[in-house]
Design an enzyme around this catalytic site. Structure first.
Site, PDB file in Angstrom:
ATOM      1  N   LYS A 104       0.840  -1.197   0.000  1.00 13.34           N
ATOM      2  CA  LYS A 104       0.000   0.000   0.000  1.00 13.34           C
ATOM      3  C   LYS A 104       0.879   1.253   0.000  1.00 13.34           C
ATOM      4  O   LYS A 104       1.920   1.290   0.678  1.00 13.34           O
ATOM      5  CB  LYS A 104      -0.893  -0.039   1.235  1.00 13.34           C
ATOM      6  CG  LYS A 104      -1.932   1.062   1.335  1.00 13.34           C
ATOM      7  CD  LYS A 104      -2.768   0.839   2.603  1.00 13.34           C
ATOM      8  CE  LYS A 104      -3.839   1.882   2.793  1.00 13.34           C
ATOM      9  NZ  LYS A 104      -4.636   1.611   4.028  1.00 13.34           N
ATOM     10  N   SER A 146      -9.419   1.719   3.196  1.00 16.88           N
ATOM     11  CA  SER A 146      -8.474   2.475   2.401  1.00 16.88           C
ATOM     12  C   SER A 146      -7.465   1.606   1.647  1.00 16.88           C
ATOM     13  O   SER A 146      -6.743   2.105   0.782  1.00 16.88           O
ATOM     14  CB  SER A 146      -7.731   3.461   3.304  1.00 16.88           C
ATOM     15  OG  SER A 146      -6.982   2.788   4.302  1.00 16.88           O
ATOM     16  N   SER A 186     -10.049  -0.808   7.256  1.00 13.58           N
ATOM     17  CA  SER A 186      -9.401  -0.535   5.972  1.00 13.58           C
ATOM     18  C   SER A 186      -8.647  -1.706   5.364  1.00 13.58           C
ATOM     19  O   SER A 186      -8.240  -1.642   4.212  1.00 13.58           O
ATOM     20  CB  SER A 186      -8.448   0.657   6.103  1.00 13.58           C
ATOM     21  OG  SER A 186      -9.173   1.856   6.203  1.00 13.58           O
TER      22      SER A 186
END
Length: 467
Positions: free
Chosen positions: A69, A144, A168
């Site tokens: 990420k 996210s 997330s």
């Protein structure tokens, strides 16, 4: 993949090449990766192949291509967390968990998309734009860690790393039909993540692995876990995997809804399916809804939304035009609430400790809980409310099922179990007691054996990835 490499059934060079080819094919449609480091990945694959030929000692992830990420430091790659405030920022060194993955032999393909400063359950920002689900391009893969989930689900990455302050990791896993683990704060170091895990966020925010199967999740967890001096929640907790017989002695409680936010009929069915599957595997499984869930939801709001807005809002002083619509919406929700005073923050802190004590006492009887991951499956881009059982469920309420366990500090995994009427994946959440990730993953393994429900998304099904 790692086993095939060790047995010389597949070459790391071929494996990385196949993943890069799939990225080239699918990423223009999905927009999951924001930076692909193909040249360095190919060099690492050549080095990995040479090590196999030399019969060198190989790590558990030797030659396996993974993604990270874009909120983590990966030396030489952008770490922007989706915000124009950090546009062009390049990390100088690896986050500790990235170092651990590399030391285990993993090959970093690149970094994946996230909403601005990670404050949303969908993935869109003003630097790289919107990420689409490989199940339906009109829907979000979640947030996210949405770019990470989309990349893994579509076969562009074998697995990777996300972060989770309110679902997330788990919501994108649920939306995208993969597995994800939210560990206890400190079990996997958050050092090298942006925004920095400090203050109220240190109590609720974590980093953890994402993959297509629980077996893969366990390997990633083993490599990534362990204390680091940069993480103030760290503790020297040794690995302890339970045997099948030990796992089956764990009493499991399950609830289909929290009594406040309804979930879709298919979501309730997935929880029942999981409960029955574990009962068939020899576990004692009972209906059980813990007390104190709504208190945990309200306190999570005070930690994540109110305190989060107070921390993030001032960063945009004089640069309001750089705010993405999603983050502006979040800051509006935050500013609509009274700002914290010293007394209100202290009150929230004390109430959190009381809520945890009450919750953990209930888990003495049921050390494992099963429940939904969210009220709905993957939603269409921009949607903000849904009708379920005649009740309007609003955006922030739909994810309360994951928010509970950020506030309480429980480890929790999500694995795919069912599907919606539209064919979208539905995950079920498996929750354990703090520092007992191994028990969570052992139960998840048993559930995966019984259900075996991982499916290839339609967008990726016609394109082969080696391994």
């Amino acid at each position: 993949m790692a086993e095939q490499i060790r047995k010389k059934q597949i070459s790391p060079v071929e494996l990385v090449g196949a993943h890069l080819a799939k990225i080239e094919k699918l990423n223009p449609i999905l927009n999951a990766f924001v930076q692909v480091d193909g040249e360095r990945a190919r060099r690492a694959a050549q080095d990995a192949e040479s090590a196999v030929l030399r019969q060198a000692r190989l790590g558990p992830l030797h030659g396996v291509p993974v993604s990270i990420k874009s909120s983590f430091n990966v030396a030489g790659l952008h770490c922007e967390a989706g915000t124009r405030l950090r546009a062009g920022f390049v990390a100088r060194q690896d986050a500790p968990l990235v170092t651990r993955l590399k030391n285990a032999g993993a090959i970093i393909l690149g970094t994946t998309n996230a909403p601005e400063l990670l404050m949303a359950w969908e993935t869109d920002n003003l630097i790289y734009g919107r990420t689409n689900s490989p199940w339906d391009l009109e829907r979000t893969p979640g947030g996210s860690s949405g770019g990470e989930a989309a990349a893994i689900a579509a076969g562009m990455s074998a697995g990777g790393v996300g972060s989770d302050g309110g679902g997330s990791i788990r919501v994108p896993a649920h939306f995208s039909g993969i597995c994800g683990l939210k560990p206890t704060p400190g079990r996997i170091p958050s050092t090298g993540h942006f925004p920095v895990s400090a203050g109220p966020f240190a109590s609720i925010g974590v980093v953890g692995p994402m993959a297509r199967t629980v077996v893969d999740l366990k390997v990633l967890f083993e490599v990534m876990q362990g204390p680091d001096t940069g993480d103030t929640n760290a503790a020297p907790v040794p690995l302890r995997w339970t045997s099948d017989d030990e796992s089956r002695r764990l009493r499991i409680g399950y609830f289909e809804n929290d009594g406040r936010t309804p979930v879709t009929a298919e979501t309730r069915a997935a929880v029942r399916t999981a409960a029955e599957a574990l009962r068939s595997a020899g576990f004692e499984v009972d209906p059980f809804r813990p007390q104190g869930l709504d208190e945990a939801r309200q306190l999570w709001w005070k930690y994540f939304v109110v305190a989060g807005g107070m921390l993030l809002g001032p960063m945009f002083g004089g640069r309001e035009s750089d705010l993405s619509p999603i983050l502006r919406e979040f800051l509006d929700w935050s500013s609509a609430q009274p700002a914290h005073t010293g007394r209100s923050l202290l009150d929230a802190w004390i109430r959190r400790d009381a809520a945890r004590a009450q919750f953990f006492a209930q888990m003495q009887r049921y050390p494992i809980l099963l429940c939904p991951a969210a009220a709905i499956p993957a939603f269409r881009h921009g949607e903000r409310s849904w009708q379920i059982e005649g009740k309007t469920v609003h955006y922030l309420d739909a994810w309360s099922y994951t928010e509970f366990f950020n506030l309480l500090g429980n480890p929790a995994a999500v694995i795919p179990v069912g599907q919606s009427a539209e064919g979208l994946p539905i995950g079920v959440q498996i929750v354990g007691r703090p520092w007992e990730e191994e028990q969570v993953l052992s139960v998840a393994t048993a559930l995966e054996r019984q259900c075996g429900v991982w499916r290839i998304p339609p967008l990726a099904s016609g394109i082969s990835t080696a391994g």
